[in-house]
Write a protein that holds these residues in place. Structure first.
Motif, PDB file in Angstrom:
ATOM      1  N   LEU A 160      -1.211  -4.460   3.686  1.00  0.00           N
ATOM      2  CA  LEU A 160       0.229  -4.277   3.514  1.00  0.00           C
ATOM      3  C   LEU A 160       0.627  -2.829   3.786  1.00  0.00           C
ATOM      4  N   LEU A 161      -0.117  -1.885   3.243  1.00  0.00           N
ATOM      5  CA  LEU A 161       0.186  -0.468   3.435  1.00  0.00           C
ATOM      6  C   LEU A 161       0.108  -0.072   4.907  1.00  0.00           C
ATOM      7  N   GLN A 162      -0.959  -0.506   5.589  1.00  0.00           N
ATOM      8  CA  GLN A 162      -1.135  -0.100   6.989  1.00  0.00           C
ATOM      9  C   GLN A 162      -0.083  -0.750   7.894  1.00  0.00           C
ATOM     10  N   LEU A 163       0.311  -1.986   7.599  1.00  0.00           N
ATOM     11  CA  LEU A 163       1.375  -2.619   8.385  1.00  0.00           C
ATOM     12  C   LEU A 163       2.711  -1.915   8.156  1.00  0.00           C
ATOM     13  N   TYR A 164       2.949  -1.501   6.941  1.00  0.00           N
ATOM     14  CA  TYR A 164       4.169  -0.737   6.644  1.00  0.00           C
ATOM     15  C   TYR A 164       4.197   0.558   7.454  1.00  0.00           C
ATOM     16  N   ILE A 165       3.062   1.250   7.520  1.00  0.00           N
ATOM     17  CA  ILE A 165       2.994   2.503   8.275  1.00  0.00           C
ATOM     18  C   ILE A 165       3.121   2.243   9.775  1.00  0.00           C
ATOM     19  N   LEU A 166       2.442   1.209  10.250  1.00  0.00           N
ATOM     20  CA  LEU A 166       2.490   0.888  11.681  1.00  0.00           C
ATOM     21  C   LEU A 166       3.890   0.490  12.132  1.00  0.00           C
ATOM     22  N   LEU A 167       4.538  -0.375  11.360  1.00  0.00           N
ATOM     23  CA  LEU A 167       5.847  -0.901  11.763  1.00  0.00           C
ATOM     24  C   LEU A 167       6.989   0.063  11.459  1.00  0.00           C
ATOM     25  N   GLY A 168       6.864   0.803  10.366  1.00  0.00           N
ATOM     26  CA  GLY A 168       7.974   1.637   9.942  1.00  0.00           C
ATOM     27  C   GLY A 168       7.919   3.079  10.370  1.00  0.00           C
ATOM     28  N   HIS A 169       6.719   3.548  10.761  1.00  0.00           N
ATOM     29  CA  HIS A 169       6.595   4.970  11.065  1.00  0.00           C
ATOM     30  C   HIS A 169       5.920   5.248  12.408  1.00  0.00           C
ATOM     31  N   ASP A 170       5.598   4.204  13.145  1.00  0.00           N
ATOM     32  CA  ASP A 170       4.954   4.373  14.462  1.00  0.00           C
ATOM     33  C   ASP A 170       3.742   5.299  14.386  1.00  0.00           C
ATOM     34  N   GLU A 171       2.940   5.104  13.335  1.00  0.00           N
ATOM     35  CA  GLU A 171       1.765   5.950  13.126  1.00  0.00           C
ATOM     36  C   GLU A 171       0.491   5.165  13.446  1.00  0.00           C
ATOM     37  N   GLY A 172       0.390   4.677  14.642  1.00  0.00           N
ATOM     38  CA  GLY A 172      -0.768   3.882  15.017  1.00  0.00           C
ATOM     39  C   GLY A 172      -1.932   4.736  15.496  1.00  0.00           C
ATOM     40  N   SER A 173      -3.155   4.349  15.128  1.00  0.00           N
ATOM     41  CA  SER A 173      -4.360   5.042  15.581  1.00  0.00           C
ATOM     42  C   SER A 173      -5.496   4.032  15.637  1.00  0.00           C
ATOM     43  N   PHE A 174      -6.566   4.406  16.321  1.00  0.00           N
ATOM     44  CA  PHE A 174      -7.709   3.509  16.459  1.00  0.00           C
ATOM     45  C   PHE A 174      -8.311   3.158  15.097  1.00  0.00           C
ATOM     46  N   VAL A 175      -8.449   4.172  14.237  1.00  0.00           N
ATOM     47  CA  VAL A 175      -9.025   3.934  12.905  1.00  0.00           C
ATOM     48  C   VAL A 175      -8.127   3.007  12.095  1.00  0.00           C
ATOM     49  N   GLN A 176      -6.829   3.162  12.266  1.00  0.00           N
ATOM     50  CA  GLN A 176      -5.885   2.313  11.538  1.00  0.00           C
ATOM     51  C   GLN A 176      -5.996   0.859  11.978  1.00  0.00           C
ATOM     52  N   TYR A 177      -6.099   0.652  13.285  1.00  0.00           N
ATOM     53  CA  TYR A 177      -6.263  -0.709  13.793  1.00  0.00           C
ATOM     54  C   TYR A 177      -7.591  -1.314  13.327  1.00  0.00           C
ATOM     55  N   LEU A 178      -8.629  -0.474  13.257  1.00  0.00           N
ATOM     56  CA  LEU A 178      -9.917  -0.948  12.745  1.00  0.00           C
ATOM     57  C   LEU A 178      -9.779  -1.386  11.284  1.00  0.00           C
ATOM     58  N   SER A 179      -9.079  -0.578  10.493  1.00  0.00           N
ATOM     59  CA  SER A 179      -8.891  -0.898   9.077  1.00  0.00           C
ATOM     60  C   SER A 179      -8.159  -2.216   8.908  1.00  0.00           C
ATOM     61  N   VAL A 180      -7.081  -2.416   9.689  1.00  0.00           N
ATOM     62  CA  VAL A 180      -6.320  -3.664   9.623  1.00  0.00           C
ATOM     63  C   VAL A 180      -7.202  -4.852  10.017  1.00  0.00           C
ATOM     64  N   THR A 181      -7.969  -4.685  11.093  1.00  0.00           N
ATOM     65  CA  THR A 181      -8.823  -5.775  11.585  1.00  0.00           C
ATOM     66  C   THR A 181      -9.863  -6.180  10.558  1.00  0.00           C
ATOM     67  N   PHE A 182     -10.569  -5.196  10.005  1.00  0.00           N
ATOM     68  CA  PHE A 182     -11.631  -5.528   9.056  1.00  0.00           C
ATOM     69  C   PHE A 182     -11.077  -5.968   7.712  1.00  0.00           C
ATOM     70  N   SER A 183      -9.873  -5.533   7.364  1.00  0.00           N
ATOM     71  CA  SER A 183      -9.243  -6.062   6.148  1.00  0.00           C
ATOM     72  C   SER A 183      -8.965  -7.559   6.308  1.00  0.00           C
ATOM     73  N   CYS A 184      -8.472  -7.947   7.500  1.00  0.00           N
ATOM     74  CA  CYS A 184      -8.226  -9.375   7.776  1.00  0.00           C
ATOM     75  C   CYS A 184      -9.523 -10.165   7.719  1.00  0.00           C
ATOM     76  N   PHE A 185     -10.569  -9.649   8.364  1.00  0.00           N
ATOM     77  CA  PHE A 185     -11.855 -10.331   8.367  1.00  0.00           C
ATOM     78  C   PHE A 185     -12.414 -10.455   6.948  1.00  0.00           C
ATOM     79  N   ASN A 186     -12.260  -9.400   6.164  1.00  0.00           N
ATOM     80  CA  ASN A 186     -12.805  -9.408   4.811  1.00  0.00           C
ATOM     81  C   ASN A 186     -12.100 -10.428   3.928  1.00  0.00           C
TER      82      ASN A 186
END
Length: 385
Positions: A160-186
């Protein structure tokens, strides 16, 4: 005759190794992301990211150690009254849990015992095989419960936090996408692993078939959770005061769990913590808290989800209509609507046609065991899928 489907197989052992890998990588990506936020002076985001990691770590260590303590005092698990568990003294286990290694200790014990049973030749009778493999599934169930707690205390709010940052602040990075991906998998892994391990550890509950039933169940859970988290993220973008509404939802879920008078823990002092954790889980997805028929509760729960989706999209269109020209928000709104509909369709399909419970499609029976270990008692009184 003991069925091979109920055995702790080599595949199950390998999947446990995969679960350990996923657990470690998910934590590493979140910690790495927190360090990145710190370097960029996003101290609030860094603090929240670490807070979710630490909250899950502390809660899982508490439950893990208490369960070890319960097992040591259990006459069926420890009939000789030994002061050590798995070759480790209570003091050693306490030190490991203080340093956050409780789940890794459980992985070690399960993989070690599982390797001995499934990768080496043993001359057991059918009854001994049954007992050994049931013991392995009880160990796996305890571990899967802890991973379920971790998934909803850390991975879900992290997502939830990373999606808020991605959608609301355009703060995308490779590590952030990795965190989102592995959170979904977990989250996905924790849901399926918990369901399968719990049902195999309880002899009075029918096994969950693999293949289509598992796939439909996973789609139901992931689609409803994803659509809810996306709606939450839109509300956060509109106003950070939306966190007050999330807190109210958690309080209502916790109060409802308390009203059901759960009896999961062996001590009353720990039961409020368990109910608070269940409240967090219920904020994101529905579980049968006490094994009762929950058709009405489930209808109310997902109707509330519908209201949240509707409110998020309506308020967004009224307060920030310019955002609807963005392809990103059009995609998000489509995912919210499509994910919610698909999730509910999968829910209906699963409980009407594929649920292994038979006549009672929503409430799983939790009574009926006479002699049981502490591990079995925990499973019987835990969240029913």
């Amino acid at each position: 005759m003991f069925q091979s489907d109920n055995q702790y197989s080599k595949l199950r052992w390998l999947l446990t190794v995969a679960g350990l890998f996923l657990y470690v990588v998910d934590i590493w990506t979140d910690v790495g992301l927190a360090l990145k936020y710190f370097e960029e002076q996003h101290y609030v985001w860094c603090g929240l990211t670490l807070m979710f990691v630490m909250a899950a770590l502390v809660v899982t260590q508490i439950f893990s150690f208490v369960w070890y303590w319960d097992d040591r005092n259990d006459g069926l698990i420890n009939p000789e009254g030994k002061s050590n568990i798995g070759g480790m003294s209570t003091c050693e286990l306490a030190v490991l849990h203080v340093f956050g290694l409780g789940i890794f200790t459980r992985f070690y014990h399960l993989l070690k015992k599982g390797f001995k049973e499934v990768w080496t030749t043993n001359h057991y009778t059918s009854e001994e095989v049954r007992e050994v493999h049931h013991s392995l599934f009880c160990m796996a169930t305890d571990l899967s419960m802890l991973k379920l707690f971790e998934a909803f205390l850390e991975s879900a709010p992290q997502l939830l936090l990373q999606l808020y940052i991605l959608l609301g602040h355009d703060e995308g990075s490779f590590v952030q996408y990795l965190s989102v991906t592995f959170s979904c998998f977990n989250i996905a892994w924790a849901l399926v692993d918990y369901r399968r391990c719990l049902r195999r550890s309880l002899p009075h509950i029918t096994e969950m078939p693999s293949g289509l039933p598992t796939t439909i169940y996973l789609l139901y859970k992931l689609c409803t959770i994803a659509s809810l988290i996306l709606s939450f993220s839109l509300l956060l973008i509109l106003s950070t005061y939306s966190t007050i509404a999330f807190t109210v939802l958690w309080l209502l879920a916790t109060i409802w769990t308390h009203a059901l008078q759960t009896s999961f823990c062996s001590t009353r002092r720990l039961e409020p913590l368990y109910r608070a954790v269940v409240g967090v889980i219920l904020t994101f997805t529905f579980f049968n808290v006490k094994g009762q028929n929950t058709k009405v509760a489930m209808i109310i729960y997902y109707f509330t989800h519908f209201l949240i989706h509707f409110a998020a999209l309506l308020v967004m269109s009224l307060l920030k209509p310019e955002m609807w020209t963005s392809a990103t928000f059009l995609t998000v709104s489509s995912l919210i609507i499509g994910g919610s509909v698909l999730g509910l369709v999968c829910l209906v399909l699963y409980y009407l046609l594929l649920h292994p419970g038979g006549k009672d499609p929503v409430g799983d029976e939790v009574d009926g065991l006479r002699k049981e270990t502490e591990s079995a008692r925990r499973g019987r009184n835990s969240l029913q899928p």
